[in-house]
Motif scaffolding. Structure first.
Motif, PDB file in Angstrom:
ATOM      1  N   LYS A   1      45.180  35.438  36.720  1.00  0.00           N
ATOM      2  CA  LYS A   1      44.683  36.876  37.041  1.00  0.00           C
ATOM      3  C   LYS A   1      43.802  36.905  35.757  1.00  0.00           C
ATOM      4  O   LYS A   1      44.146  36.425  34.803  1.00  0.00           O
ATOM      5  CB  LYS A   1      45.673  37.892  36.861  1.00  0.00           C
ATOM      6  N   ASN A   2      42.499  37.209  36.115  1.00  0.00           N
ATOM      7  CA  ASN A   2      41.364  37.523  34.996  1.00  0.00           C
ATOM      8  C   ASN A   2      41.369  38.749  34.625  1.00  0.00           C
ATOM      9  O   ASN A   2      40.695  39.745  35.313  1.00  0.00           O
ATOM     10  CB  ASN A   2      40.025  37.010  35.617  1.00  0.00           C
TER      11      ASN A   2
ATOM     12  N   ASN B   1      37.097  45.494  34.121  1.00  0.00           N
ATOM     13  CA  ASN B   1      35.549  45.664  34.339  1.00  0.00           C
ATOM     14  C   ASN B   1      35.330  46.353  35.659  1.00  0.00           C
ATOM     15  O   ASN B   1      34.402  47.065  35.945  1.00  0.00           O
ATOM     16  CB  ASN B   1      34.736  44.461  33.985  1.00  0.00           C
ATOM     17  N   LEU B   2      35.769  45.784  36.797  1.00  0.00           N
ATOM     18  CA  LEU B   2      35.570  46.094  37.903  1.00  0.00           C
ATOM     19  C   LEU B   2      36.219  47.528  38.389  1.00  0.00           C
ATOM     20  O   LEU B   2      35.618  48.384  38.731  1.00  0.00           O
ATOM     21  CB  LEU B   2      36.309  45.266  39.005  1.00  0.00           C
TER      22      LEU B   2
ATOM     23  N   GLU C   1      42.027  40.422  42.853  1.00  0.00           N
ATOM     24  CA  GLU C   1      42.373  39.944  41.440  1.00  0.00           C
ATOM     25  C   GLU C   1      43.749  40.593  41.093  1.00  0.00           C
ATOM     26  O   GLU C   1      44.279  39.851  40.639  1.00  0.00           O
ATOM     27  CB  GLU C   1      41.300  40.390  40.726  1.00  0.00           C
TER      28      GLU C   1
ATOM     29  N   LYS D   1      40.284  40.474  32.268  1.00  0.00           N
ATOM     30  CA  LYS D   1      39.002  41.216  31.776  1.00  0.00           C
ATOM     31  C   LYS D   1      38.100  41.777  32.700  1.00  0.00           C
ATOM     32  O   LYS D   1      37.467  42.632  32.930  1.00  0.00           O
ATOM     33  CB  LYS D   1      38.263  40.331  30.795  1.00  0.00           C
ATOM     34  N   LEU D   2      37.922  40.613  33.830  1.00  0.00           N
ATOM     35  CA  LEU D   2      37.323  40.852  34.941  1.00  0.00           C
ATOM     36  C   LEU D   2      37.640  42.018  36.050  1.00  0.00           C
ATOM     37  O   LEU D   2      36.984  43.112  36.187  1.00  0.00           O
ATOM     38  CB  LEU D   2      37.272  39.726  36.040  1.00  0.00           C
TER      39      LEU D   2
ATOM     40  N   ILE E   1      28.120  43.586  36.823  1.00  0.00           N
ATOM     41  CA  ILE E   1      28.906  44.750  35.829  1.00  0.00           C
ATOM     42  C   ILE E   1      28.296  45.216  34.720  1.00  0.00           C
ATOM     43  O   ILE E   1      28.094  46.562  34.502  1.00  0.00           O
ATOM     44  CB  ILE E   1      30.329  43.954  35.463  1.00  0.00           C
TER      45      ILE E   1
ATOM     46  N   SER F   1      25.180  36.992  39.121  1.00  0.00           N
ATOM     47  CA  SER F   1      26.722  37.037  38.838  1.00  0.00           C
ATOM     48  C   SER F   1      27.252  38.159  38.819  1.00  0.00           C
ATOM     49  O   SER F   1      26.618  39.084  38.604  1.00  0.00           O
ATOM     50  CB  SER F   1      26.998  36.241  37.684  1.00  0.00           C
ATOM     51  N   ILE F   2      28.518  38.174  39.240  1.00  0.00           N
ATOM     52  CA  ILE F   2      29.225  39.554  39.231  1.00  0.00           C
ATOM     53  C   ILE F   2      29.279  40.052  37.554  1.00  0.00           C
ATOM     54  O   ILE F   2      29.364  41.347  37.361  1.00  0.00           O
ATOM     55  CB  ILE F   2      30.755  39.294  39.541  1.00  0.00           C
ATOM     56  N   ASP F   3      29.493  39.192  36.874  1.00  0.00           N
ATOM     57  CA  ASP F   3      29.349  39.446  35.244  1.00  0.00           C
ATOM     58  C   ASP F   3      27.952  40.509  34.976  1.00  0.00           C
ATOM     59  O   ASP F   3      28.008  41.591  34.287  1.00  0.00           O
ATOM     60  CB  ASP F   3      29.220  38.594  34.067  1.00  0.00           C
TER      61      ASP F   3
END
Length: 217
Positions: free
Chosen positions: A114-115, A121-122, A106, A117-118, A70, A65-67
């Motif tokens: 829109k996320n 982090n990105l 994003e 938090k993501l 990260i 996952s992208i999480d």
């Protein structure tokens, strides 16, 4: 025969493909401990364009996952900055291209879609792993997003850690040219609030000044 740190890390990365999300988090925690103990020579030998391309392939094939990506990249970026382990592996990789596209996509979403938090982090991962020029479009997005986190005045440990990471990321902007309206008011507010309330960690306070002083050039 003892495995080199490069071989060990590559094996860890390959193992992630066959793990579920929770198992990946556990393995990434171990990988982050390995990263933290690396010296400069080991760090540069491990984090090449090839290893970041491999990470991108795992993400692309939905095997990580992208999480979780990260979670791993933040530790790499943190060590990259704290120990001055600079290399060009990330910014020439396909993972860098993926992050650039994800940040732009994003950011262009409507507010309710829109996320945030993501996106933050990105942006933090992207900025901490870059060594050279950051494209202007990405620069303005990243600075605006990261500053929102840095402006958090809560004094609990979680908030302080998030602010510290945000300001550390900003300090990696180096001499990138930024319009004053992108940062000056917010940076002054952070510094003045800290001088009154002492709400920043030592690393965060040093980072905010590093960022501001670099703008004088």
């Amino acid at each position: 025969m003892t495995m080199s740190v490069t071989e060990r890390f590559t094996e860890f990365l390959s193992d992630l493909e066959d793990c579920d999300d929770n198992e990946q988090k556990q393995k990434i925690h171990i990988m982050n401990e390995v990263i933290d103990k690396m010296n400069r020579k080991e760090f540069i030998s491990v984090f090449t364009k090839m290893i970041f391309n491999q990470m991108n392939k795992i993400v692309e094939e939905n095997k990580m996952s992208i999480d979780n990506t990260i979670l791993l990249l933040k530790q790499i970026g943190y060590c990259n900055m704290m120990k001055s382990f600079w290399n060009y592996g990330f910014e020439h990789s396909s993972l860098n291209e993926r992050f650039e596209k994800m940040i732009i996509d994003e950011n262009e979403k409507k507010k309710d879609e829109k996320n945030e938090k993501l996106l933050v982090n990105l942006c933090e991962c992207y900025v901490m792993l870059r060594f050279n020029f950051i494209p202007e479009e990405l620069l303005s997005i990243c600075v605006s997003c990261i500053l929102k986190v840095a402006l958090n005045k809560e004094e609990n440990e979680k908030a302080q850690k998030e602010v510290e990471m945000a300001l550390l990321a900003l300090s990696n902007m180096g001499y990138c040219s930024l319009r004053q309206n992108l940062f000056l008011h917010e940076i002054k507010e952070i510094i003045l609030h800290h001088q009154e309330h002492r709400n920043l960690t030592r690393l965060a306070y040093q980072s905010v000044w590093d960022f501001l002083i670099d703008r004088f050039f």
